[in-house]
Enzyme design. Structure first.
Site, PDB file in Angstrom:
ATOM      1  N   TYR A  21       0.819  -1.229   0.000  1.00  0.00           N
ATOM      2  CA  TYR A  21       0.000   0.000   0.000  1.00  0.00           C
ATOM      3  C   TYR A  21       0.848   1.271   0.000  1.00  0.00           C
ATOM      4  CZ  TYR A  21      -2.951  -3.667   1.938  1.00  0.00           C
ATOM      5  OH  TYR A  21      -3.576  -4.856   2.170  1.00  0.00           O
ATOM      6  N   TYR A 152     -11.639  -7.141   7.567  1.00  0.00           N
ATOM      7  CA  TYR A 152     -10.550  -7.221   6.591  1.00  0.00           C
ATOM      8  C   TYR A 152     -10.256  -8.703   6.359  1.00  0.00           C
ATOM      9  CZ  TYR A 152      -6.186  -7.143   4.182  1.00  0.00           C
ATOM     10  OH  TYR A 152      -5.219  -7.371   3.230  1.00  0.00           O
ATOM     11  N   ASP A 266     -12.614 -16.301   9.879  1.00  0.00           N
ATOM     12  CA  ASP A 266     -11.269 -15.926   9.440  1.00  0.00           C
ATOM     13  C   ASP A 266     -10.386 -15.761  10.677  1.00  0.00           C
ATOM     14  OD1 ASP A 266      -8.979 -14.614   8.671  1.00  0.00           O
ATOM     15  OD2 ASP A 266      -9.976 -13.226   7.314  1.00  0.00           O
ATOM     16  N   LYS A 295      -0.807 -16.631   8.574  1.00  0.00           N
ATOM     17  CA  LYS A 295       0.103 -15.801   9.380  1.00  0.00           C
ATOM     18  C   LYS A 295       0.991 -16.615  10.324  1.00  0.00           C
ATOM     19  CE  LYS A 295      -2.303 -11.353   9.149  1.00  0.00           C
ATOM     20  NZ  LYS A 295      -1.256 -10.477   8.633  1.00  0.00           N
TER      21      LYS A 295
HETATM   22  N1  PMP Z   1      -7.612 -12.112   6.901  1.00  0.00           N
HETATM   23  C1  PMP Z   1      -7.157 -11.423   7.954  1.00  0.00           C
HETATM   24  C2  PMP Z   1      -7.995 -11.335   9.188  1.00  0.00           C
HETATM   25  C3  PMP Z   1      -5.903 -10.802   7.892  1.00  0.00           C
HETATM   26  O1  PMP Z   1      -5.468 -10.085   8.945  1.00  0.00           O
HETATM   27  C4  PMP Z   1      -5.132 -10.922   6.711  1.00  0.00           C
HETATM   28  C5  PMP Z   1      -3.772 -10.283   6.580  1.00  0.00           C
HETATM   29  N2  PMP Z   1      -3.589  -9.064   7.183  1.00  0.00           N
HETATM   30  C6  PMP Z   1      -5.642 -11.661   5.642  1.00  0.00           C
HETATM   31  C7  PMP Z   1      -6.884 -12.252   5.776  1.00  0.00           C
HETATM   32  C8  PMP Z   1      -4.878 -11.818   4.367  1.00  0.00           C
HETATM   33  O2  PMP Z   1      -3.772 -12.611   4.548  1.00  0.00           O
HETATM   34  P1  PMP Z   1      -2.507 -12.491   3.555  1.00  0.00           P
HETATM   35  O3  PMP Z   1      -1.944 -11.120   3.760  1.00  0.00           O
HETATM   36  O4  PMP Z   1      -1.598 -13.596   3.990  1.00  0.00           O
HETATM   37  O5  PMP Z   1      -3.007 -12.694   2.160  1.00  0.00           O
END
Ligand code: PMP
Length: 446
Positions: A21, A152, A266, A295
Site C-alpha cells: 500500500y 478485513y 477468518d 500468518k
Molecule cells: N484475513 C485477515 C484477518 C488478515 O489479517 C489478513 C492479513 N492481514 C488476511 C486475511 C490476508 O492474509 P494475507 O496477507 O496472507 O493474504
C-alpha cells in the site's frame, strides 16, 4: 546484483520495488540487516542503525521470534529431504502431519484441510467452497456473502469484496467487486483482566441486542442469495483493531443455522493463541463450518495458510457435480512451510497458555499511561494485542522513528499505534515495547 559503489539498500529499493500500500516514491523503507530472537537490526535511509524489538511480530506472524532453533532445525531437515513437490497426485509427510495436527486442535469437528499459499487465497478458497457447497445442495443462486462492516479478509478480489466497503478498497475497484451484504460492525466491547487473572467483558448489552436484530433482519431479507457468513472472530484486525463481544459471534452462528448458511471464520490474524484463546472462536464457544488460518501458522517463516472444514461440508462437495474443491495452487502444501508449521504448532501448544496472558497483562499495565495523553481516544488490549487509538491519523513516519529511537519497531496505521509482540518476549521486552509506544505517541502527538 551486487552494488559496486555502495549505494544504500533503501535507495536501490526506492522506485524499483513496490511495498504494501505504498507509492513507489514513498518514504524509504528501513533495511533489515539481521533478525534474531525478538529483535530486528535496521538501517535507515540516512544511515542511522537501530536494534529494535519487533512489536509487530512481522504482522502477527513471528510469534516465536526470529531464528528460533526449533524452527530453523525443522526447515533445515526438510531442505535436506526436499523443498517442494507438486501436490497434484502426490502427497508427503509434512502436509499430512500438519493436517492431522490442525484438525486435532481446531475449534469444532474439522475433518478436512486445504493448504493455500497465503491468507487471502485461503479466503478465496473458503468463499468458493461455500458456493460449491450451496450448489451441491441444490441452491446455486446463493452467490453472496453476509459479513460485517469493519472487516478485513485480504487483497484478492473475492476477499476484498468482504472487506469493509468504506475503509477497504471498494472505491478503487468500483464495478469489479462482487456486491456483498454488510451488517453493521458489532458494537465495541472490552475485556478486563483482573489481578487474579479473572476475565470480565464490559459491553453495552442493549447495543448488542439491537445489532442482533439488524443482522437477523438482513439475513432474512437476503436468505435466497446468501451462501455464507464471513467474519473475523472477536477481534477485527486491519479493519481497525476493533474488539467485539463473543455473543455477536454466537448470533452469527444462529443466523447461519437459521438460513442454511455456512459460518466462515477468518482466524488468519487471531489464530494460535493471539487473543488469549487458542482460536478466537473459542471465546464464543462457537463451532465454525469453515476456518481460515495463516500468518502465525508457520511461526512467520514461510507463507502458508489453510482452510479447514467439517465432514458435512466435505461430503457435500464430494457428492457435487464437480466432486472436487476447485482450487489447486502450484505451491499448495509446500513441504518446507508445512514442516516448519508443524514445528511451530508444537511450540505454540507448549507455550501460549503461559506467554499470551503474561504478555497481555504487561501490555495492559504499561500501555495504561497512554490514557492520560490528550490525543489518545482509547487504549485496549485483548490477549497479547495492545492498541492505542488516537483522535486523528497517526504521523506514521514520526511515530515509527520515535519508537525506533527507544528500541522498538512499530508500524502504525490510520489512527492506531498497536502491538502484537512475539510470545517469547521477556517481561522486560514487553515493558520496553509498551513504554516506547506511549512515549512515541506522547512525543509526536503530545
Ligand atoms: N484475513 C485477515 C484477518 C488478515 O489479517 C489478513 C492479513 N492481514 C488476511 C486475511 C490476508 O492474509 P494475507 O496477507 O496472507 O493474504
Amino acid at each position: 546484483m551486487p552494488d559496486p559503489v555502495g549505494t544504500p539498500l533503501a535507495a536501490r529499493d526506492r522506485g524499483l520495488v513496490w511495498h504494501p500500500y505504498a507509492p513507489l516514491d514513498g518514504p524509504e523503507p528501513y533495511a533489515v540487516e539481521a533478525a534474531s530472537g525478538v529483535r530486528l537490526r535496521l538501517v535507515a535511509a540516512d544511515g542511522e542503525t537501530f536494534e529494535a524489538v519487533d512489536a509487530m511480530a512481522s504482522w502477527w506472524c513471528a510469534v516465536h521470534g526470529y531464528r528460533h532453533p526449533v524452527l530453523d532445525a525443522a526447515a533445515h531437515e526438510q531442505v535436506d529431504r526436499f523443498s517442494h513437490v507438486m501436490f497434484g497426485g502426490l502427497t508427503h509427510e509434512p502436509a499430512v502431519n500438519l493436517a492431522e495436527r490442525l484438525t486435532a486442535i481446531a475449534p469444532g469437528p474439522m475433518a478436512h484441510v486445504f493448504f493455500a499459499d497465503s491468507g487471502s487465497v485461503s479466503v478465496e478458497v473458503a468463499l468458493k467452497l461455500s458456493l460449491q457447497y450451496q450448489a451441491a445442495r441444490g441452491r446455486p443462486a446463493r452467490q453472496r456473502f453476509l459479513t460485517v462492516r469493519g472487516g478485513y479478509h485480504g487483497d484478492t478480489f473475492a476477499a476484498m469484496s468482504v472487506c469493509d466497503p468504506v475503509d477497504g478498497m471498494h472505491s478503487a475497484f468500483p464495478g469489479a467487486l462482487a456486491r456483498q451484504v454488510f451488517a453493521p460492525r458489532p458494537p465495541a466491547a472490552r475485556l478486563v483482566v483482573g489481578a487474579d487473572g479473572e476475565e470480565r467483558w464490559e459491553l453495552d448489552r442493549s447495543a448488542v441486542e439491537l445489532w442482533a436484530v439488524e443482522v437477523r433482519g438482513l439475513a432474512a431479507a437476503h436468505t435466497d442469495e446468501l451462501a455464507a457468513v464471513v467474519v473475523e472472530p472477536v477481534l477485527q484486525g486491519a479493519g481497525g483493531m476493533h474488539v467485539y463481544h463473543p455473543d455477536c459471534l454466537r448470533v452469527l452462528r444462529e443466523v447461519a443455522d437459521d438460513h442454511g448458511l455456512l459460518l466462515v471464520i477468518d482466524e488468519i490474524a487471531t489464530g494460535f493463541g493471539r487473543t488469549g484463546r487458542l482460536f478466537a472462536s473459542e471465546w464464543a464457544d462457537v463451532s465454525p463450518d469453515v476456518i481460515c488460518v495463516g500468518k502465525a501458522l508457520t511461526g512467520g517463516y514461510l507463507t502458508l495458510a489453510a482452510v479447514l472444514t467439517t465432514r458435512r461440508v466435505g461430503e457435500a462437495i464430494t457428492r457435487s457435480a464437480f466432486r472436487a474443491l476447485l482450487h489447486g495452487p502450484t505451491f499448495m502444501a509446500n513441504p518446507l512451510a508445512c514442516a516448519v508449521a508443524t514445528a511451530s504448532l508444537g511450540l505454540v501448544e507448549e507455550h501460549w497458555k503461559d506467554d499470551v496472558p503474561r504478555v497481555g497483562r504487561l501490555l495492559a499495565q504499561h500501555l495504561a499511561p497512554a490514557q492520560g495523553l490528550v490525543h489518545v481516544a482509547d487504549v485496549r488490549t485483548l490477549g497479547a494485542v495492545g492498541v492505542v487509538q488516537l483522535d486523528s491519523p497517526v504521523d506514521v513516519q514520526a511515530v515509527t522513528r520515535a519508537a525506533l529511537r527507544r528500541g522498538v519497531w512499530v508500524r502504525p496505521f490510520r489512527d492506531l499505534v498497536y502491538t502484537m509482540p512475539p510470545y517469547v518476549c521477556t517481561d522486560d521486552e514487553v515493558r520496553v515495547v509498551a513504554e516506547a509506544v506511549v512515549a512515541a505517541v506522547a512525543e509526536v502527538h503530545g
